[in-house]
Design an enzyme around this catalytic site. Structure first.
Site, PDB file in Angstrom:
ATOM      1  N   ASP A   1      95.642   5.159   4.448  1.00 24.78           N
ATOM      2  CA  ASP A   1      95.735   4.455   5.723  1.00 24.78           C
ATOM      3  C   ASP A   1      94.605   4.899   6.659  1.00 24.78           C
ATOM      4  O   ASP A   1      94.279   6.096   6.717  1.00 24.78           O
ATOM      5  CB  ASP A   1      97.096   4.776   6.368  1.00 24.78           C
ATOM      6  CG  ASP A   1      97.259   4.109   7.730  1.00 24.78           C
ATOM      7  OD1 ASP A   1      97.314   2.876   7.770  1.00 24.78           O
ATOM      8  OD2 ASP A   1      97.308   4.841   8.747  1.00 24.78           O
TER       9      ASP A   1
ATOM     10  N   GLU B   1      91.864   1.917   3.050  1.00 21.89           N
ATOM     11  CA  GLU B   1      91.892   0.826   4.039  1.00 21.89           C
ATOM     12  C   GLU B   1      90.708   1.002   4.984  1.00 21.89           C
ATOM     13  O   GLU B   1      90.723   1.872   5.865  1.00 21.89           O
ATOM     14  CB  GLU B   1      93.195   0.860   4.842  1.00 21.89           C
ATOM     15  CG  GLU B   1      93.324  -0.329   5.773  1.00 21.89           C
ATOM     16  CD  GLU B   1      93.737   0.003   7.205  1.00 21.89           C
ATOM     17  OE1 GLU B   1      93.956  -0.934   7.981  1.00 21.89           O
ATOM     18  OE2 GLU B   1      93.817   1.210   7.562  1.00 21.89           O
TER      19      GLU B   1
HETATM   20  C1  AAO Z   1     101.536   2.024  18.237  1.00 25.37           C
HETATM   21  C2  AAO Z   1     101.383   1.190  19.488  1.00 25.37           C
HETATM   22  C3  AAO Z   1     100.208   1.700  20.320  1.00 25.37           C
HETATM   23  C4  AAO Z   1     100.378   3.183  20.624  1.00 25.37           C
HETATM   24  C5  AAO Z   1     100.528   3.937  19.311  1.00 25.37           C
HETATM   25  C6  AAO Z   1     100.776   5.421  19.529  1.00 25.37           C
HETATM   26  O1  AAO Z   1     101.192  -0.168  19.138  1.00 25.37           O
HETATM   27  O2  AAO Z   1     100.174   0.968  21.535  1.00 25.37           O
HETATM   28  O3  AAO Z   1      99.231   3.678  21.295  1.00 25.37           O
HETATM   29  O4  AAO Z   1     101.649   3.405  18.588  1.00 25.37           O
HETATM   30  O5  AAO Z   1     101.993   5.618  20.136  1.00 25.37           O
HETATM   31  C7  AAO Z   1     100.248   0.675  13.296  1.00 25.37           C
HETATM   32  C8  AAO Z   1     100.333  -0.395  14.370  1.00 25.37           C
HETATM   33  C9  AAO Z   1      99.971   0.140  15.740  1.00 25.37           C
HETATM   34  C10 AAO Z   1     100.770   1.398  16.053  1.00 25.37           C
HETATM   35  C11 AAO Z   1     100.419   2.411  14.986  1.00 25.37           C
HETATM   36  C12 AAO Z   1     101.121   3.750  15.177  1.00 25.37           C
HETATM   37  O6  AAO Z   1      99.467  -1.452  14.027  1.00 25.37           O
HETATM   38  O7  AAO Z   1     100.301  -0.864  16.693  1.00 25.37           O
HETATM   39  O8  AAO Z   1     100.418   1.863  17.342  1.00 25.37           O
HETATM   40  O9  AAO Z   1     100.869   1.883  13.697  1.00 25.37           O
HETATM   41  O10 AAO Z   1     102.490   3.581  15.189  1.00 25.37           O
HETATM   42  C13 AAO Z   1      92.163  -0.313  13.297  1.00 25.37           C
HETATM   43  C14 AAO Z   1      92.072   0.703  12.161  1.00 25.37           C
HETATM   44  C15 AAO Z   1      93.006   0.383  11.001  1.00 25.37           C
HETATM   45  C16 AAO Z   1      94.429   0.144  11.513  1.00 25.37           C
HETATM   46  C17 AAO Z   1      94.372  -0.979  12.542  1.00 25.37           C
HETATM   47  C18 AAO Z   1      95.759  -1.277  13.115  1.00 25.37           C
HETATM   48  O11 AAO Z   1      90.737   0.790  11.698  1.00 25.37           O
HETATM   49  O12 AAO Z   1      93.002   1.489  10.122  1.00 25.37           O
HETATM   50  O13 AAO Z   1      93.514  -0.579  13.625  1.00 25.37           O
HETATM   51  N1  AAO Z   1      95.345  -0.129  10.400  1.00 25.37           N
HETATM   52  C19 AAO Z   1      96.246   0.931   9.868  1.00 25.37           C
HETATM   53  C20 AAO Z   1      97.633   0.392   9.532  1.00 25.37           C
HETATM   54  C21 AAO Z   1      98.368   0.031  10.797  1.00 25.37           C
HETATM   55  C22 AAO Z   1      98.649   1.298  11.595  1.00 25.37           C
HETATM   56  C23 AAO Z   1      97.547   2.272  11.545  1.00 25.37           C
HETATM   57  C24 AAO Z   1      96.426   2.103  10.763  1.00 25.37           C
HETATM   58  C25 AAO Z   1      97.767   3.572  12.178  1.00 25.37           C
HETATM   59  O14 AAO Z   1      97.506  -0.660   8.616  1.00 25.37           O
HETATM   60  O15 AAO Z   1      99.562  -0.665  10.551  1.00 25.37           O
HETATM   61  O16 AAO Z   1      98.883   0.944  12.977  1.00 25.37           O
HETATM   62  O17 AAO Z   1      98.397   4.402  11.193  1.00 25.37           O
HETATM   63  C26 AAO Z   1      88.580  -4.049  14.349  1.00 25.37           C
HETATM   64  C27 AAO Z   1      88.133  -2.845  13.565  1.00 25.37           C
HETATM   65  C28 AAO Z   1      89.282  -2.268  12.775  1.00 25.37           C
HETATM   66  C29 AAO Z   1      90.464  -1.990  13.697  1.00 25.37           C
HETATM   67  C30 AAO Z   1      90.863  -3.293  14.412  1.00 25.37           C
HETATM   68  C31 AAO Z   1      92.044  -3.107  15.345  1.00 25.37           C
HETATM   69  O18 AAO Z   1      88.935  -5.082  13.420  1.00 25.37           O
HETATM   70  O19 AAO Z   1      87.109  -3.219  12.694  1.00 25.37           O
HETATM   71  O20 AAO Z   1      88.888  -1.066  12.151  1.00 25.37           O
HETATM   72  O21 AAO Z   1      91.561  -1.542  12.869  1.00 25.37           O
HETATM   73  O22 AAO Z   1      89.734  -3.768  15.163  1.00 25.37           O
HETATM   74  O23 AAO Z   1      91.670  -2.381  16.425  1.00 25.37           O
HETATM   75  C32 AAO Z   1      88.169  -9.197  13.321  1.00 25.37           C
HETATM   76  C33 AAO Z   1      86.982  -8.246  13.329  1.00 25.37           C
HETATM   77  C34 AAO Z   1      87.431  -6.837  12.916  1.00 25.37           C
HETATM   78  C35 AAO Z   1      88.545  -6.406  13.813  1.00 25.37           C
HETATM   79  C36 AAO Z   1      89.699  -7.363  13.656  1.00 25.37           C
HETATM   80  C37 AAO Z   1      90.860  -6.978  14.570  1.00 25.37           C
HETATM   81  O24 AAO Z   1      88.520  -9.495  12.016  1.00 25.37           O
HETATM   82  O25 AAO Z   1      86.013  -8.684  12.416  1.00 25.37           O
HETATM   83  O26 AAO Z   1      86.356  -5.948  13.053  1.00 25.37           O
HETATM   84  O27 AAO Z   1      89.294  -8.689  13.994  1.00 25.37           O
HETATM   85  O28 AAO Z   1      92.004  -7.595  14.167  1.00 25.37           O
END
Ligand code: AAO
Length: 475
Positions: free
Chosen positions: A207, A233
């Site tokens: 992850d 990932e």
């Molecule tokens: C929760 C709350 C937060 C709070 C946090 C701490 O929502 O408000 O601050 O708790 O209390 C999951 C949930 C989160 C959750 C978190 C922890 O989704 O909402 O936060 O658990 O409970 C990035 C990472 C990627 C990550 C993704 C969500 O790089 O690794 O964010 N995925 C994994 C898991 C996911 C999990 C976590 C990681 C954490 O699959 O389920 O989060 O363990 C761009 C970047 C990406 C970035 C995204 C989102 O992507 O390139 O790297 O991912 O932005 O910020 C287009 C663009 C592409 C862009 C994308 C966005 O396609 O080309 O670049 O749109 O959708």
């Protein structure tokens, strides 16, 4: 070192008998995985025996198994507070039993490994299994010195994905960021992963791998047995310095470009074919690519196509499963209207162990919380046997007529899909032997497709997918 899915013990192909629309026999395995998002261990064990084993699925990607913060949201799973295997999804014993029962029917378990960070809670708390924690302190595991303190942004959160140092040393949405360059931290992570391996898991999804330096991921993986499957990932971002390619030294990566290229075809309403004579641009090499239509993040965000799109979603899965690029993983979660909503829980606060043995076999008007059971849909599950039947046969250039598209896996099988609003007829020149084949996406061989003199003729209703292969000749 390559730790790809195909290289693991997961892929064990055996000959299928030539039988009318036969289901897969017990020894036949494909490279196809299914992500059973937020499905408890007892339900996954049942699923392996009732649906996945018989269909020939090769592996399951589970949600994270470690103790986490408490809460109703699904994403609590992604905030570890200890590495005890005790969570809303089940106990250690239940996890171990799931691995054994799935293994017994040839289905490997890939565990989601959250090793980039611990919790994102600013206040001290107690985890699901009773472990006390603070944001940067997890007694018996980690102390404040084990975490990055990036000092690059006001609150230490990642602000700019175009800054490698921020991405890899600051906090992803306030999640306490482990210093994975430190030997002590690495050893603690390796001990956790080895514990899961001792229970028989085949490997891990790493992850948030983008937020761990690739050299750290490699160093951790180097301490694991050589046959451990690794899937990192690393979301391919626009103009970002951290690239999926950096992680190929540790194993496979999820190729997000594939999902985007597939999904856009259903938004634009027109199919496009990749240049099959060349490597696909912006894609990692096929043997290290994990491909998907959507996943638990993208169905809540960027995905252009999800379970809500019904027949078109089935079509996207059919095109992915028929392709000769990558190792596919089918996504199977639950319906939701609130992004944060967790899966249905029991009175005691654990996730309800609902499987898909009697689940939906196709698109429906799902109520919030219903499992979508994509992996058992009539128009998707038989594609696993299709994939086994076509083996390594290359994908050939297809034919497109209006809103319909068909292509062949040379001499072994063919698929056709119609995203138009009226019936379509497609004639596909094919090297498949002349015969009358079952359309395997219609139960009981109720529909057949004839290959005559090197031409397959598909008649497709609006929204219909069709698939034929050499192991399913109509009697
Ligand atoms: C929760 C709350 C937060 C709070 C946090 C701490 O929502 O408000 O601050 O708790 O209390 C999951 C949930 C989160 C959750 C978190 C922890 O989704 O909402 O936060 O658990 O409970 C990035 C990472 C990627 C990550 C993704 C969500 O790089 O690794 O964010 N995925 C994994 C898991 C996911 C999990 C976590 C990681 C954490 O699959 O389920 O989060 O363990 C761009 C970047 C990406 C970035 C995204 C989102 O992507 O390139 O790297 O991912 O932005 O910020 C287009 C663009 C592409 C862009 C994308 C966005 O396609 O080309 O670049 O749109 O959708």
């Amino acid at each position: 070192m390559k730790r790809t899915v195909a290289a693991g013990a997961i892929l064990a192909l055996a000959a299928l008998s030539l039988a009318a629309c036969s289901s897969t026999d017990e020894t036949t395995r494909s490279d196809v995985g299914v992500q059973l998002f937020q499905m408890p261990w007892t339900a996954i064990a049942d699923e392996c025996e009732s649906t996945l084993g018989p269909a020939g699925y090769g592996w399951v990607l589970t949600s994270p198994p470690q103790e986490s913060i408490t809460g109703d949201e699904w994403w609590v799973s992604y905030q570890p507070v200890s590495y005890q295997l005790d969570s809303r999804l089940g106990t250690r014993d239940e996890f171990a039993d799931m691995v054994k029962r799935c293994d017994a029917v040839g289905v490997g378990i890939i565990a989601d490994a959250v090793i980039n960070h611990m919790s994102g809670q600013s206040a001290p708390g107690t985890g699901f299994a009773g472990s006390a924690y603070e944001h940067h302190s997890y007694p018996g595991l980690y102390e404040p010195a084990d975490f990055h303190d990036c000092g690059l942004t006001g609150d230490n959160d990642i602000r700019n994905y175009r800054d490698r140092a921020q991405v890899q040393t600051c906090e992803l949405v306030n999640l306490a960021d482990l210093d994975t360059s430190a030997p002590r931290v690495r050893a603690t992570i390796v001990a956790y992963l080895n514990d899961l391996l001792s229970l028989g898991v085949a490997g891990f999804r790493i992850d948030a791998a983008k937020h761990i330096a690739a050299t750290d991921v490699e160093a951790i993986v180097a301490e694991l047995p050589a046959n451990t499957t690794i899937m990192s990932e690393v979301i391919r971002g626009s103009g970002e310095p951290v690239l999926p390619e950096e992680y190929l030294g540790a194993g496979s990566v999820f190729e997000f470009t594939y999902a985007r290229d597939l999904g856009i075809q259903f938004v634009s309403g027109s199919f496009t074919e990749p240049d099959l004579s060349n490597e696909r641009p912006q894609h990692v090499p096929s043997d290290q690519a994990i491909v998907f239509v959507d996943n638990h993040d993208t169905e809540r965000g960027e995905a252009q196509i999800t379970y809500r799109d019904g027949d078109a979603y089935a079509m996207a899965n059919v095109l992915m499963l028929a392709d000769d690029y990558g190792t596919p993983v089918v996504y199977s979660g639950y319906a939701f209207s609130d992004r944060d909503a967790g899966a249905k829980t029991t009175a005691s606060g654990t996730i309800e162990p609902v499987g898909c043995a009697e689940g939906a076999h196709g698109p429906q008007d799902f109520a919030d919380g219903d499992r979508t059971c994509i992996h058992v849909w009539d128009a998707i599950a038989p594609m696993v046997a299709f994939r086994i039947a076509v083996g390594e046969a290359p994908r050939l250039p297809g034919v497109m007529v209006d809103d319909a598209y068909a292509f062949e896996r040379e001499g072994r099988g063919a698929v056709a899909v119609n995203q138009g609003e009226s019936e379509a007829t497609l004639t596909l020149p094919t090297t498949m032997p002349d015969a009358t084949y079952c359309d395997v996406l219609v139960p009981e061989c109720a529909v057949t497709v004839t290959v005559d003199n090197g031409t397959a003729t598909f008649t497709l209703a609006a929204g219909q997918s069709s698939a034929i292969h050499v192991e399913a000749v109509a009697r």
